[in-house]
Design a protein around this motif. Structure first.
Motif, PDB file in Angstrom:
ATOM      1  N   ALA A 114      -4.307  -6.315   6.808  1.00  0.00           N
ATOM      2  CA  ALA A 114      -5.187  -6.008   5.677  1.00  0.00           C
ATOM      3  C   ALA A 114      -4.714  -4.748   4.954  1.00  0.00           C
ATOM      4  N   ASP A 115      -4.307  -3.733   5.711  1.00  0.00           N
ATOM      5  CA  ASP A 115      -3.799  -2.496   5.101  1.00  0.00           C
ATOM      6  C   ASP A 115      -2.508  -2.759   4.331  1.00  0.00           C
ATOM      7  N   ARG A 120      -1.592  -5.510   2.975  1.00  0.00           N
ATOM      8  CA  ARG A 120      -1.904  -6.264   1.754  1.00  0.00           C
ATOM      9  C   ARG A 120      -2.313  -5.319   0.640  1.00  0.00           C
ATOM     10  N   ARG A 121      -3.168  -4.349   0.971  1.00  0.00           N
ATOM     11  CA  ARG A 121      -3.599  -3.389  -0.050  1.00  0.00           C
ATOM     12  C   ARG A 121      -2.441  -2.509  -0.528  1.00  0.00           C
ATOM     13  N   ASP A 146       0.661  -3.482  -0.597  1.00  0.00           N
ATOM     14  CA  ASP A 146       1.713  -4.374  -1.072  1.00  0.00           C
ATOM     15  C   ASP A 146       2.959  -4.265  -0.197  1.00  0.00           C
TER      16      ASP A 146
END
Length: 213
Positions: A182-183, A185-186, A188
């Protein structure tokens, strides 16, 4: 004279074909525009479906994390999330890379939720097998009482100790790697499958070492 008549017929023929050729050209152009419009509409639908699939994958990942943090595992609910995630993996892969963050997230949860359910079932089965065997032995000897039953519970706990440690370590590792996904993804950032496997195994081994002390 014959040559003049041939030329005249040729001119008349071309003149007659002129409107037909122009009409065919216009009809072809119209068909091309219709095809372009249909392709654009189809692409928009694909983009919308792809966006919806991405949202579903990350929403399911958040739901899984919430339920994995619960005091007791709801195996049926986790199984339902796993099945839906597995379907989304295939759906997403048809139009996208197998190595982007969305695909990695979907595959990770599809695999690890299956693992966690199996380990949870395994620890429960280990306890039940030992407890049932102990009680059967007491019955056969006519020694079953409250104290001996409590001893059977202790033996069952001992039998389930290693499976429980494996389950809890896998659960913790899944939550930690899920948070990293999740981290990333944020931020990129994209891992590849081998890196993801290494990260999970490292977390798993760390938790097993802590549990053994």
């Amino acid at each position: 004279m014959y040559r003049a008549l041939s030329l005249a017929f040729a001119v008349i023929g071309v003149s007659a074909c002129g409107p037909n050729l122009e009409a065919e050209y216009r009809a072809t152009q119209k068909e091309l525009q219709q095809v372009k419009q249909q392709l654009a509409e189809a692409q928009n639908k694909l983009n919308a479906a792809d966006h919806e699939t991405r949202n579903k994958i990350f929403t399911l990942a958040r739901r899984a994390n919430t339920h994995l943090l619960a005091e007791s595992l709801d195996s049926n609910l986790i199984g339902a999330i796993q099945q839906e995630m597995a379907l989304l993996v295939d759906s997403y892969a048809q139009l996208n890379s197998n190595q982007d963050i969305t695909s990695l997230t979907a595959r990770f949860y599809a695999d690890k939720l299956t693992l966690i359910r199996d380990l949870n079932r395994g620890q429960s089965n280990s306890y039940d097998r030992q407890y049932t065997a102990c009680l059967a032995d007491l019955d056969s000897q006519g020694k079953k009482n409250q104290l001996s039953t409590m001893l059977c519970e202790v033996q069952a706990d001992a039998a389930a100790r290693k499976p429980r440690q494996q389950y809890l370590a896998s659960l913790a590792a899944t939550l930690q790697v899920g948070k990293k996904l999740a981290d990333d993804r944020r931020a990129d950032i994209t891992l590849d499958s081998p890196q993801l496997d290494t990260l999970f195994n490292t977390e798993l081994n760390n938790h097993l070492k802590q549990a053994s002390h």
